[in-house]
Enzyme design. Sequence first.
Site, mmCIF file in Angstrom:
data_model
loop_
_atom_site.group_PDB
_atom_site.id
_atom_site.type_symbol
_atom_site.label_atom_id
_atom_site.label_comp_id
_atom_site.label_asym_id
_atom_site.label_seq_id
_atom_site.Cartn_x
_atom_site.Cartn_y
_atom_site.Cartn_z
ATOM 1 N N ASP A 125 34.024 51.891 37.569
ATOM 2 C CA ASP A 125 32.863 51.732 36.669
ATOM 3 C C ASP A 125 31.629 51.231 37.416
ATOM 4 O O ASP A 125 30.578 51.039 36.817
ATOM 5 C CB ASP A 125 33.205 50.801 35.492
ATOM 6 C CG ASP A 125 33.364 49.353 35.906
ATOM 7 O OD1 ASP A 125 33.357 49.055 37.122
ATOM 8 O OD2 ASP A 125 33.495 48.497 35.005
ATOM 9 N N LEU A 126 31.771 51.017 38.722
ATOM 10 C CA LEU A 126 30.681 50.575 39.604
ATOM 11 C C LEU A 126 30.117 49.220 39.184
ATOM 12 O O LEU A 126 28.965 48.902 39.475
ATOM 13 C CB LEU A 126 29.568 51.640 39.691
ATOM 14 C CG LEU A 126 30.043 53.007 40.196
ATOM 15 C CD1 LEU A 126 28.854 53.948 40.381
ATOM 16 C CD2 LEU A 126 30.808 52.879 41.516
ATOM 17 N N ASP A 131 35.164 53.675 32.983
ATOM 18 C CA ASP A 131 35.911 52.439 32.744
ATOM 19 C C ASP A 131 37.394 52.767 32.648
ATOM 20 O O ASP A 131 37.767 53.791 32.059
ATOM 21 C CB ASP A 131 35.409 51.836 31.420
ATOM 22 C CG ASP A 131 35.909 50.416 31.231
ATOM 23 O OD1 ASP A 131 37.125 50.184 31.355
ATOM 24 O OD2 ASP A 131 35.073 49.538 30.942
ATOM 25 N N GLY A 153 39.917 22.276 47.201
ATOM 26 C CA GLY A 153 40.191 23.415 48.073
ATOM 27 C C GLY A 153 41.107 24.431 47.421
ATOM 28 O O GLY A 153 41.487 25.424 48.039
ATOM 29 N N TYR A 167 42.256 34.569 36.410
ATOM 30 C CA TYR A 167 42.462 35.736 37.280
ATOM 31 C C TYR A 167 43.947 35.894 37.591
ATOM 32 O O TYR A 167 44.513 36.987 37.446
ATOM 33 C CB TYR A 167 41.653 35.583 38.577
ATOM 34 C CG TYR A 167 42.028 36.607 39.634
ATOM 35 C CD1 TYR A 167 41.638 37.939 39.497
ATOM 36 C CD2 TYR A 167 42.784 36.251 40.756
ATOM 37 C CE1 TYR A 167 41.992 38.892 40.450
ATOM 38 C CE2 TYR A 167 43.133 37.196 41.712
ATOM 39 C CZ TYR A 167 42.741 38.505 41.557
ATOM 40 O OH TYR A 167 43.100 39.454 42.490
ATOM 41 N N LEU A 218 43.805 49.701 41.108
ATOM 42 C CA LEU A 218 43.100 48.603 41.776
ATOM 43 C C LEU A 218 41.917 48.093 40.970
ATOM 44 O O LEU A 218 41.348 47.053 41.306
ATOM 45 C CB LEU A 218 42.590 49.049 43.164
ATOM 46 C CG LEU A 218 43.597 49.055 44.309
ATOM 47 C CD1 LEU A 218 44.585 50.200 44.197
ATOM 48 C CD2 LEU A 218 42.875 49.132 45.645
#
Length: 307
Positions: A32-33, A51, A268, A139, A71
């Site tokens: 979808d850039l 999409d 971290g 995520y 991906l």
Amino acid sequence: MNFLITGAAGFLGSSLANHLAREGHQVRGLDDLSTGDPQALAPDVHFTRGDVNDRPKLWTLLQDVDVVYHLAARVSVQESILYPRDYNAANVGGTVSLMEAIRDVGVKRVVLASSGAVYGDLGDSTLIETAPPNPRSPYAVSKLAAEYYVRTIGGLWGIETVCLRIFNAYGPGQHLPPSHPPVVPHYLRQAQRGGTLVAHGDGNQTRDYIYVDDAVSAMVAACTAPNINGSVINVGSGVETSIKDLVRVVLDVTHSRANVVYNAQTSGGVSRMRADLNLAKEKLRFQPSIKLEDGLRLTIQRDARFK
Ligand code: NAD
């Protein structure tokens, strides 16, 4: 073979697409850039903008495809903490839409680019596929959910599936957003510009950095390897590198004397990460070959942004 790659205009997707096209395969790419760049694709990759939730488009693109590489995803851990709904829609919703379309059209195999992030902080540096995942960010949750959807829908409909838990990939062409950039290209750019390299925490946290060509080799092997249906397989370098060591190597390969600041006030993140590669070696005959120093040198040589 005929391939469809979602997220084909991205960092890993474009390297994979160009590699497969060079080998003489028919490669279709969907993206979808939102962050990807179609200029990164070789002219013989058939690119479509769209999409991954657009099932009618997927039905068309999936005709006669042998293997799908999935991906397409939003990929920033920090951004996912701010926008979990967006991450769920793209990474989980997009995976379910794709699997439904694959079920409708009929494709032999799906390879999902999952992430080492699904392990979270297990306290042990060597992360093995049998360890119970402990995701620490939206995520990581979205990648774990995508794994379960791919394997479950695949199992129900006789679609072969392979989930690759890729660790910290780096190399030329990696997206460098202004906020929350990935650490390797960010440090390279700071070092080249004589900027400051800021490390979160004390710099002793470790990661497993894998050069893009090694990650592509594992992905390529996953499309034809026998007896891997339903597998979840780590893809990393097998080497644990602390942020302190990464800083040292970056300064060395760039011949830079940039300042380094350790910010004890910021976390971290996960303390230690190293991929156990026994399963990848057994199932994919995978053997990473590019050391961090060499991979960083190649990145500088091949990516004009670091000149
Ligand atoms: P990237 O951001 O360069 O590539 C992702 C691509 O997906 C982008 O081109 C983006 O435009 C596209 N995209 C996003 N949402 C989309 C949507 N709804 N529909 C269609 N396209 C969409 O990131 P990358 O580093 O190349 O990562 C590729 C995949 O590998 C991702 O699934 C990521 O989670 C996984 N992965 C990457 C790493 C790494 O270190 N790079 C590590 C583990 C897993």
